[in-house]
Scaffold this active site. Sequence first.
Site, short mmCIF file in Angstrom:
data_model
loop_
_atom_site.label_atom_id
_atom_site.label_comp_id
_atom_site.label_asym_id
_atom_site.label_seq_id
_atom_site.Cartn_x
_atom_site.Cartn_y
_atom_site.Cartn_z
N SER A 3 0.66 -1.09 0.11
CA SER A 3 0.02 0.13 0.07
C SER A 3 0.98 1.10 -0.03
CB SER A 3 -1.16 0.07 1.26
OG SER A 3 -0.29 -0.35 2.32
N HIS B 288 -5.78 -4.11 -1.72
CA HIS B 288 -5.57 -3.25 -2.90
C HIS B 288 -5.58 -3.81 -3.95
CE1 HIS B 288 -4.86 0.40 -0.35
NE2 HIS B 288 -4.23 -0.49 0.41
N LYS C 207 -12.45 -1.00 0.02
CA LYS C 207 -11.39 -0.34 -1.01
C LYS C 207 -12.39 -0.06 -2.25
CE LYS C 207 -7.69 -0.20 1.95
NZ LYS C 207 -6.74 -0.98 2.92
#
Length: 412
Positions: free
Chosen positions: A195, A223, A254
């Site tokens: 990240s 992610h 996310k």
Amino acid sequence: MFSDEIEILKKKGLLRVIRDRNAYLKPIEKSEVLKNSLPVDFELYGSSHILIEGCEYINFSSNDYLGLSSNRLIMDAAKQAIDIYGFGSGASRLLSGGTDLNLKLENIIAQFKGTESAIVFNSGYTANTSVIPAITDEDTVIFSDELNHASIVDGCRLSRAKKIIYNHADMQHLWDLMKKDNSRRKIVITDTVFSMDGDIAPLRELYDICLQNDAILYIDDAHGTGVLGNGRGALPHFGISPTPWIIQMGTLSKALGSFGAFVAAGKETIQWLINKTRGLIFSTALPACVIAASIKAIEIIRDDSTLTKTLWDNRERLFRGLGELGFDTSKSRTPIIPLIPPPLFAEDAIENTNIFSEILKRNHIYAPAIRPPTVKIPRIRFSVIASHTAQDIDILLNILRDMRNGTDHIMK
Ligand SMILES: *Cc1c(COP(=O)(O)O)cnc(C)c1O
């Protein structure tokens, strides 16, 4: 209390502050014919623009990669669920907190991920801190990438297992460490997308190493979910098929624009987690409306790849632009693009990065300075998302060009 400690943080330029945003709606553009006949309608900005203390910014700090947090279909699914199930869930999933929507979501996740089974958690942080202790014991050794997310680090700390940290993405190092160890059970834990650098873990090699050493592979696809592999995550990105010894964790918070997290794995693993995971057993279940939103989000990503395509087009536009301007973007391969600021404003790297971020902010660009202890080398981190327009990205690139050239007006 704590005032001396806070003063030290301030002096070092390392004080963290919370900046909450205001509601921000934009008028919907209507055709000439309709303009005068209807009252003005508004829609949400899909995380690409934000309003903070009344000031507008182009936002490069959101994980809402596909803009789904303000997707009408998802918002409507959540509202509908509130009307049917009420708001709060009232209890842990093991009591009466879950609804039939939970199972529906878990089935759709398992299908999407190609696993036998899946289970939903209240957050990614909860998942990592409670699943890792649940699948490890005194006889286990955990091999963990040095740049893994804080929630993995904390999960390892809570576990009784022996912990071994390998150098970031260094497969030779991992191999050597593994050969030296003769624990009964081995598990390798890694972020898929890191990240702070936006690079991708070498999952092919990790797969082979785990296969040859009879180790479990635990991947944190926070992610990667909705971003890699046409939205399906890191394994499809590498063409790897799920196996019973791969445990895939991912977030719904996310790219999916919702809230919560999941673990997708074999049936027995999931059954074990239901029995042993403290973050699941001893915490109230997510509200049904959140589950409903997650279901709709996965359906959207599953059935339509235009959003992921736009995301990657935007990513390429920014990445190429930064390269042309000669900026150091570390090892980014994803929509997370760090920029290591050249020493334009101060000798001290932290101060230089803070000023860099501050100038961006003055020019209506919102991008955080990431500093120690989160990272070793201070940086600005840009997250580019599907709802950015080409113009948003070009505005950022123009400002960065002016900063690099030391143009006066930029410093005002
Ligand atoms: C964001 C993140 C988490 C935590 O997920 P939440 O749902 O926000 O709690 C875990 N792991 C990684 C790699 C993340 O980026």
